[in-house]
Design a protein around this motif. Structure first.
Motif, short mmCIF file in Angstrom:
data_model
loop_
_atom_site.label_atom_id
_atom_site.label_comp_id
_atom_site.label_asym_id
_atom_site.label_seq_id
_atom_site.Cartn_x
_atom_site.Cartn_y
_atom_site.Cartn_z
N GLN A 75 0.16 4.98 11.27
CA GLN A 75 -0.55 5.95 12.09
C GLN A 75 -0.10 7.38 11.78
O GLN A 75 -0.92 8.30 11.71
CB GLN A 75 -0.32 5.65 13.58
CG GLN A 75 -1.00 6.65 14.53
CD GLN A 75 -2.50 6.66 14.36
OE1 GLN A 75 -3.13 5.60 14.33
NE2 GLN A 75 -3.08 7.84 14.21
N GLU A 76 1.19 7.57 11.58
CA GLU A 76 1.69 8.90 11.25
C GLU A 76 1.13 9.38 9.91
O GLU A 76 0.75 10.54 9.77
CB GLU A 76 3.22 8.90 11.20
CG GLU A 76 3.88 8.85 12.57
CD GLU A 76 5.39 8.84 12.47
OE1 GLU A 76 6.03 9.39 13.38
OE2 GLU A 76 5.93 8.29 11.50
N LEU A 80 5.23 3.03 2.78
CA LEU A 80 5.56 3.92 3.89
C LEU A 80 7.04 4.29 3.88
O LEU A 80 7.40 5.43 4.22
CB LEU A 80 5.20 3.23 5.21
CG LEU A 80 3.69 3.03 5.46
CD1 LEU A 80 3.47 2.21 6.73
CD2 LEU A 80 2.98 4.37 5.58
N ARG A 81 7.88 3.34 3.49
CA ARG A 81 9.31 3.63 3.40
C ARG A 81 9.58 4.69 2.33
O ARG A 81 10.34 5.64 2.55
CB ARG A 81 10.09 2.35 3.09
CG ARG A 81 11.60 2.56 3.04
CD ARG A 81 12.34 1.26 2.86
NE ARG A 81 12.01 0.59 1.61
CZ ARG A 81 11.24 -0.50 1.51
NH1 ARG A 81 10.73 -1.06 2.60
NH2 ARG A 81 11.00 -1.03 0.33
N LYS A 82 8.94 4.54 1.16
CA LYS A 82 9.16 5.50 0.07
C LYS A 82 8.65 6.89 0.45
O LYS A 82 9.30 7.90 0.17
CB LYS A 82 8.44 5.01 -1.20
CG LYS A 82 9.08 3.81 -1.85
CD LYS A 82 8.29 3.38 -3.07
CE LYS A 82 8.92 2.17 -3.75
NZ LYS A 82 8.14 1.73 -4.93
N ILE A 83 7.49 6.96 1.09
CA ILE A 83 6.94 8.26 1.49
C ILE A 83 7.85 8.91 2.52
O ILE A 83 8.13 10.11 2.46
CB ILE A 83 5.51 8.09 2.05
CG1 ILE A 83 4.57 7.69 0.91
CG2 ILE A 83 5.03 9.38 2.70
CD1 ILE A 83 3.16 7.36 1.37
N GLY A 84 8.34 8.11 3.47
CA GLY A 84 9.25 8.64 4.47
C GLY A 84 10.54 9.17 3.85
O GLY A 84 11.07 10.20 4.28
N GLN A 85 11.03 8.49 2.83
CA GLN A 85 12.26 8.92 2.17
C GLN A 85 12.08 10.28 1.52
O GLN A 85 12.96 11.13 1.58
CB GLN A 85 12.68 7.89 1.12
CG GLN A 85 13.24 6.61 1.72
CD GLN A 85 13.47 5.54 0.68
OE1 GLN A 85 12.97 5.62 -0.44
NE2 GLN A 85 14.23 4.52 1.03
N VAL A 86 10.91 10.51 0.91
CA VAL A 86 10.66 11.80 0.26
C VAL A 86 10.44 12.90 1.29
O VAL A 86 11.01 14.00 1.21
CB VAL A 86 9.44 11.72 -0.68
CG1 VAL A 86 9.10 13.09 -1.24
CG2 VAL A 86 9.71 10.75 -1.82
N LEU A 87 9.63 12.62 2.31
CA LEU A 87 9.29 13.65 3.29
C LEU A 87 10.46 14.06 4.17
O LEU A 87 10.62 15.23 4.50
CB LEU A 87 8.13 13.17 4.18
CG LEU A 87 6.77 12.96 3.51
CD1 LEU A 87 5.74 12.56 4.55
CD2 LEU A 87 6.32 14.20 2.77
#
Length: 206
Positions: A4-5, A195-202
């Protein structure tokens, strides 16, 4: 990061005019289109595409517009815009004709979102104002404009395809799995990894 985020973030970045993200998405979509064409070969479109789409989906899209846009004339203009965009898209991606209903919904949602944005009124992606507000507080930052394309680069090919289908185009996880010809379990695992990889970068998570 949650699905959702990320959906909310993509919607907000459309408003923000993230040109780098737009180029990244365009490149990924083109790669997907060429890959599908090689696997499946050319898919003919019906001769009466415009008439077929209008007759089949006019009532549903019209109802959606009227429930979302108070001004009847504006709703009618948006209705026309949605069908023009859908026809243009399907002519360029004939193998997606079987998923026309989903693409038309995505265009309709986008048209309403942009309209409400111009009017200064809120639009909650996925129907969750709470989720959109959370994403806005955490993610609507100038540095996110630069980091999001890099985050997309961190994904494997299938992970990126799944993110595009679910979070950019609004497909359900089940439909995305069918389009990618993978199991629901595999799709879920790909989604969690992406989602985990995107969160790690952001968020510079370790």
């Amino acid at each position: 990061m949650t699905e959702q985020e990320l959906r909310s973030l993509f919607d907000f970045q459309r408003f923000a005019g993230n040109a780098a993200l737009a180029r990244k998405i365009s490149g990924m979509e083109e790669r997907r289109r060429k890959s599908r064409s090689k696997r499946r070969g050319p898919v003919p479109l019906p001769q009466d595409l415009e008439e077929q789409l209008y007759l089949q989906y006019h009532g549903k899209v019209s109802g959606y517009m009227k429930s979302s846009v108070a001004n009847p004339r504006d709703a009618e203009d948006l209705l026309t815009l949605v069908f023009l965009r859908a026809i243009e898209f399907l002519k360029g991606h004939p193998d997606e004709m079987k998923n026309a209903a989903f693409h038309i919904y995505v265009f309709a949602r986008g048209a309403v979102r942009d309209y409400l944005g111009r009017k200064g009124r809120p639009f909650a992606p996925g129907g969750s104002a709470q989720g959109a507000g959370l994403a806005e507080k955490r993610l609507l930052r100038e540095e996110t404009l630069e980091l999001l394309p890099r985050a997309m680069d961190s994904l494997e090919e299938q992970e990126g395809d799944l993110v595009l289908l679910c979070c950019w185009h609004g497909y359900s996880l089940q439909m995305a799995a069918e389009l990618l010809n993978i199991s629901g379990k595999s799709a879920k695992a790909l989604q969690e990894s992406a989602l985990r990889k995107i969160g790690q970068v952001l968020f510079q998570q370790k």
